[in-house]
Enzyme design. Structure first.
Site, mmCIF file in Angstrom:
data_model
loop_
_atom_site.group_PDB
_atom_site.id
_atom_site.type_symbol
_atom_site.label_atom_id
_atom_site.label_comp_id
_atom_site.label_asym_id
_atom_site.label_seq_id
_atom_site.Cartn_x
_atom_site.Cartn_y
_atom_site.Cartn_z
ATOM 1 N N ARG A 261 61.589 -59.273 44.590
ATOM 2 C CA ARG A 261 60.183 -59.528 44.891
ATOM 3 C C ARG A 261 59.744 -60.729 44.072
ATOM 4 N NH1 ARG A 261 60.893 -57.274 48.823
ATOM 5 N NH2 ARG A 261 59.933 -55.409 49.672
ATOM 6 N N GLU A 290 54.064 -65.531 48.657
ATOM 7 C CA GLU A 290 54.696 -65.768 49.966
ATOM 8 C C GLU A 290 53.835 -65.332 51.149
ATOM 9 O OE1 GLU A 290 58.278 -63.303 49.433
ATOM 10 O OE2 GLU A 290 57.534 -62.018 51.044
ATOM 11 N N HIS A 322 62.273 -65.068 52.815
ATOM 12 C CA HIS A 322 62.340 -63.601 52.885
ATOM 13 C C HIS A 322 63.161 -63.155 54.108
ATOM 14 C CE1 HIS A 322 60.110 -59.839 51.299
ATOM 15 N NE2 HIS A 322 61.286 -59.496 51.795
HETATM 16 P P1 NAI Z 1 67.052 -49.118 44.671
HETATM 17 O O1 NAI Z 1 65.904 -48.238 44.399
HETATM 18 O O2 NAI Z 1 68.291 -48.529 45.269
HETATM 19 O O3 NAI Z 1 67.497 -49.861 43.319
HETATM 20 C C1 NAI Z 1 66.594 -50.435 42.425
HETATM 21 C C2 NAI Z 1 67.190 -50.333 41.046
HETATM 22 O O4 NAI Z 1 66.331 -51.033 40.146
HETATM 23 C C3 NAI Z 1 67.311 -48.891 40.546
HETATM 24 O O5 NAI Z 1 68.617 -48.618 40.088
HETATM 25 C C4 NAI Z 1 66.295 -48.820 39.430
HETATM 26 O O6 NAI Z 1 66.671 -47.922 38.381
HETATM 27 C C5 NAI Z 1 66.295 -50.274 38.973
HETATM 28 N N1 NAI Z 1 65.127 -50.585 38.146
HETATM 29 C C6 NAI Z 1 63.874 -50.080 38.241
HETATM 30 N N2 NAI Z 1 63.107 -50.552 37.240
HETATM 31 C C7 NAI Z 1 63.906 -51.350 36.491
HETATM 32 C C8 NAI Z 1 63.686 -52.114 35.319
HETATM 33 N N3 NAI Z 1 62.488 -52.121 34.703
HETATM 34 N N4 NAI Z 1 64.719 -52.812 34.817
HETATM 35 C C9 NAI Z 1 65.936 -52.784 35.426
HETATM 36 N N5 NAI Z 1 66.201 -52.091 36.546
HETATM 37 C C10 NAI Z 1 65.185 -51.381 37.071
HETATM 38 O O7 NAI Z 1 66.495 -50.291 45.582
HETATM 39 P P2 NAI Z 1 67.318 -51.304 46.468
HETATM 40 O O8 NAI Z 1 67.404 -50.785 47.849
HETATM 41 O O9 NAI Z 1 68.560 -51.699 45.764
HETATM 42 O O10 NAI Z 1 66.308 -52.555 46.519
HETATM 43 C C11 NAI Z 1 66.005 -53.292 45.355
HETATM 44 C C12 NAI Z 1 64.876 -54.248 45.673
HETATM 45 O O11 NAI Z 1 65.307 -55.251 46.592
HETATM 46 C C13 NAI Z 1 63.674 -53.622 46.395
HETATM 47 O O12 NAI Z 1 62.825 -52.940 45.496
HETATM 48 C C14 NAI Z 1 63.012 -54.823 46.988
HETATM 49 O O13 NAI Z 1 62.135 -55.379 46.041
HETATM 50 C C15 NAI Z 1 64.169 -55.798 47.223
HETATM 51 N N6 NAI Z 1 64.434 -55.988 48.655
HETATM 52 C C16 NAI Z 1 64.405 -57.258 49.143
HETATM 53 C C17 NAI Z 1 64.637 -57.495 50.483
HETATM 54 C C18 NAI Z 1 64.656 -58.888 51.030
HETATM 55 O O14 NAI Z 1 64.706 -59.063 52.261
HETATM 56 N N7 NAI Z 1 64.635 -59.918 50.203
HETATM 57 C C19 NAI Z 1 64.863 -56.395 51.421
HETATM 58 C C20 NAI Z 1 64.929 -55.099 50.788
HETATM 59 C C21 NAI Z 1 64.704 -54.915 49.454
#
Ligand code: NAI
Length: 364
Positions: A261, A290, A322
């Site tokens: 993000r 964005e 994005h």
């Molecule tokens: P997920 O929930 O499986 O993994 C997120 C990880 O971040 C978790 O392991 C969590 O413990 C960790 N996390 C949370 N707070 C943290 C912190 N303060 N420091 C370090 N790690 C921390 O989510 P997923 O599916 O892997 O997605 C991650 C992110 O990717 C989403 O939240 C979204 O922002 C982004 N995303 C971007 C897309 C794009 O098209 N560019 C599409 C989908 C997701």
């Protein structure tokens, strides 16, 4: 309940879909899809076979466009639609009962207002971690080997190599900030290139430790990573992780990648880092501001965002709008989950993946 009496008004529904709905004895439910692009239609049209009367509008949802939801029981919205209290009040007044987001994030929804108005809010929690992880590596490879610049040069008959030198990924240290679904798959891809893996996450992922990833604190991750990839959600803890104060902690010449993000990094500070060489290169798929730019063709307008415009001037910056999620598989999953949310709500009064104030507070 089957609403045969309303069929004549729902002309867009195909005859086959009507027959299917009749066979199953399900209610035909109207859904207004806002911010609809041709690729949304391609996948969401699957819902007609399940008795959904889908009306597409290109317009974003706002107070001005809310009337397009007249007659709908559900609206399907995307990341830049306005779901603030005044809009939700008007939607509820029209008889809308469900907000079906076709994305994971819900920061654009006033959840408290939705609750007050009795509106159910649903989303798509996951659609394809592979899509985002693969795009993350695509940015790294393009940025490192200057594929975007080489492509243009060759088309102009310029075969000079000056300025195109990259580095071997093999043997470099890749830091993964957030090792959940996307981060873990990205780590596996990086391991395939022969990179050393460092991770930072409050929750260690055994899939990552099995790859040889070593979990470290933020400072060590910053100090030791040649490539740093953000794969975490945006939370108060991850807001502006990279900012003026943290720049001196980074390994000089770092390749910084953000596909999570936009607000995880402070673009203003990053520009300073690019100018003094602290940051060697930058790859972004997301940008804090964005909402005013991405997903639209602005090629005939002046970009008013000076920070974004400045980022575009650097030869060592690569930005995509994005699109990391944008694969056939991900769009199929988004459509299936969205349709599942809507049909489950129609049939039971509960969506599959709801979000609420309690959910955000960690109680849901
Ligand atoms: P997920 O929930 O499986 O993994 C997120 C990880 O971040 C978790 O392991 C969590 O413990 C960790 N996390 C949370 N707070 C943290 C912190 N303060 N420091 C370090 N790690 C921390 O989510 P997923 O599916 O892997 O997605 C991650 C992110 O990717 C989403 O939240 C979204 O922002 C982004 N995303 C971007 C897309 C794009 O098209 N560019 C599409 C989908 C997701």
């Amino acid at each position: 309940m089957l609403r045969r009496d309303l069929w004549p008004r729902w002309t867009p529904l195909g005859a086959d879909a009507r027959l299917d709905a009749e066979d199953w004895g399900t209610e035909i439910m109207r859904v207004t899809v806002y911010s609809a692009k041709p690729y949304d239609r391609e996948f969401l049209d699957r819902g007609t076979a399940q008795g959904l009367d889908i009306r597409y509008c290109e317009a974003h949802l706002s107070c001005e466009t809310v009337a397009l939801a007249t007659g709908a029981k559900a609206v399907c919205a995307f990341v830049n639609d306005d779901l603030s209290r005044p809009v939700l009040e008007r939607l509820a007044g029209l008889g809308v009962q469900l907000i079906a987001l076709r994305c994971a994030g819900f920061n654009n929804v006033d959840l408290a207002a939705a609750e007050d108005l009795g509106l159910t809010v649903a989303r798509v929690p996951a659609y394809s971690p592979y899509a985002v992880a693969e795009h993350t590596m695509a940015i790294i490879l393009s940025l490192n080997r200057k594929i975007h610049r080489a492509y243009n040069r060759v088309r102009e008959g310029n075969f000079a190599l000056d300025g195109l030198m990259g580095f071997d990924l093999h043997g470099k240290t890749v830091g993964v900030f957030g090792t959940g679904k996307i981060g873990a798959i990205f780590a596996k891809i990086a391991a395939g290139f022969g990179c050393h893996l460092l991770g930072h996450d409050p929750v260690e992922n055994p899939d990552c430790t099995a790859l040889g990833m070593r979990y470290v604190d933020r400072e060590e991750l910053f100090r030791a990573s040649d490539i740093l990839s953000f794969n975490c959600p945006l939370t108060p803890e991850t807001h502006h992780v990279i900012r003026k104060e943290t720049l001196p902690l980074l390994k000089p010449g770092l390749m910084l990648i953000n596909t999570s993000r936009g607000a995880v990094i402070d673009a203003h500070a990053v520009i300073a880092g690019l100018k003094d060489g602290t940051i060697g290169s930058l790859g972004l798929d997301v940008y804090e501001e964005e909402a005013d730019l991405f997903f639209e063709d602005l090629s005939n307008t002046v970009i008013r965002d000076d920070i974004f415009a400045r980022l575009l001037t650097f030869p060592n910056v690569l930005i995509t709008g994005h699109q990391a999620f944008f694969t056939r598989e991900a769009l199929g999953n988004i459509a299936d989950t969205t349709i599942g949310n809507i049909t489950r709500f129609r049939d039971t009064g509960e969506a599959l993946h709801t979000v609420s104030v309690a959910h955000v507070a960690g109680k849901g």
